[in-house]
Scaffold this active site. Structure first.
Site, PDB file in Angstrom:
ATOM      1  N   ARG A 181      11.209  -6.040   5.371  1.00 10.64           N
ATOM      2  CA  ARG A 181      11.494  -4.684   5.271  1.00 10.64           C
ATOM      3  C   ARG A 181      11.015  -3.980   6.683  1.00 10.64           C
ATOM      4  NH1 ARG A 181       5.325  -1.865   5.268  1.00 10.64           N
ATOM      5  NH2 ARG A 181       4.864  -2.091   6.868  1.00 10.64           N
ATOM      6  N   ARG A 204      -9.913   0.531   8.978  1.00  9.75           N
ATOM      7  CA  ARG A 204      -9.307  -0.473   9.425  1.00  9.75           C
ATOM      8  C   ARG A 204     -10.894  -1.663   9.707  1.00  9.75           C
ATOM      9  NH1 ARG A 204      -3.677   0.090   9.477  1.00  9.75           N
ATOM     10  NH2 ARG A 204      -2.313  -1.144   9.492  1.00  9.75           N
ATOM     11  N   LYS A 237       0.645  -1.650   0.028  1.00  6.43           N
ATOM     12  CA  LYS A 237      -0.341   0.098  -0.382  1.00  6.43           C
ATOM     13  C   LYS A 237       0.696   1.398  -0.055  1.00  6.43           C
ATOM     14  CE  LYS A 237      -2.643  -0.779   3.723  1.00  6.43           C
ATOM     15  NZ  LYS A 237      -1.956  -2.393   3.830  1.00  6.43           N
ATOM     16  N   ARG A 242      10.671  -0.227  11.817  1.00  8.92           N
ATOM     17  CA  ARG A 242       9.631  -0.749  12.731  1.00  8.92           C
ATOM     18  C   ARG A 242       9.945  -1.871  13.198  1.00  8.92           C
ATOM     19  NH1 ARG A 242       4.626   0.135   9.048  1.00  8.92           N
ATOM     20  NH2 ARG A 242       3.541  -1.207  10.168  1.00  8.92           N
ATOM     21  N   ARG A 299      -0.443  -9.457  13.741  1.00 11.27           N
ATOM     22  CA  ARG A 299      -0.971  -8.191  12.706  1.00 11.27           C
ATOM     23  C   ARG A 299      -1.452  -8.676  11.179  1.00 11.27           C
ATOM     24  NH1 ARG A 299       4.040  -5.912  10.532  1.00 11.27           N
ATOM     25  NH2 ARG A 299       3.409  -3.491   9.926  1.00 11.27           N
TER      26      ARG A 299
END
Ligand code: AMP
Length: 193
Positions: free
Chosen positions: A128, A89, A14, A134, A146
């Site tokens: 990532r 969400r 996204k 993160r 998640r």
């Protein structure tokens, strides 16, 4: 106005596609994840509370993210359109977004969902995590949670937009450019509809 919801599980692409879409359509990018991370960086009370949930792979309360989106819509009244990334969400957030846009005499044009299987998501997020810094990208258990939150609470948002005939699913596996071209094609089909 072009108002786009970019939808999909964590790691679906996204953020990457948003950057390209913003440039092409001159949209204002509203990512609730980014907004929350800037609250954390600024050390605000909201940020501190959100961090505890985010660090555990859980969603922050609806009223928190809805409030953030509400003020961003106020701040950007002359924007040519918005791209909503990571929001809504939950179905409650989707209902609230429709109400807010209605107050601004506009509406969602289309929701584009990027479809990626959970094994590929885990692989991408761990990769990532090596560079993003993160904490929620660096732990396989947290990534699974998640994706679980997404399946439990966020996937039903697709039905919400499907009922409004605004839902378009796109294969999120492939080259960034090919996926981008498909998204643009779907946007343009929705605009003329
Ligand atoms: P993201 O950057 O979109 O992957 O979001 C990172 C984290 O921020 C999520 O795992 C949630 O804890 C929180 N978050 C972001 N957007 C929302 C939202 N719309 N509703 C609830 N929690 C959110």
């Amino acid at each position: 106005m072009l108002n786009l919801v970019l939808f999909g599980p964590p790691g679906a692409g996204k953020g990457t596609q948003s950057e390209k879409l913003i440039r092409k359509y001159n949209l204002v990018h509203l990512s609730t994840g980014d907004l929350l991370r800037s609250q954390i960086a600024a050390g605000t009370e909201l940020g501190l509370r959100a961090k505890q949930l985010m660090d555990n792979g859980l969603l922050v309360p609806d009223e928190v993210v809805i409030g953030m989106i509400e003020s961003k819509l106020q701040e950007n009244q002359s924007a040519p359109g918005f791209i909503f990334d990571g929001f809504p969400r939950t179905v409650n957030q989707a209902i609230a977004l429709d109400q807010l846009l209605d107050q601004h005499q506009t509406r969602i044009t289309v929701m584009v969902a990027l479809v990626v299987d959970s094994e590929e998501l885990t692989r991408r997020l761990l990769l990532r995590g090596q560079t993003s810094g993160r904490p929620d990208d660096q732990n396989e258990e947290l990534i699974r949670r998640r994706v679980q939150e997404y399946n439990d609470k966020t996937a039903p948002v697709a039905d919400y937009y499907n009922q409004q005939q605004k839902y378009v699913a796109i294969d999120g596996i492939g080259s960034i450019e090919d996926i981008f071209q498909t998204i643009c094609q779907k946007i343009e089909e929705s605009v003329v509809r």
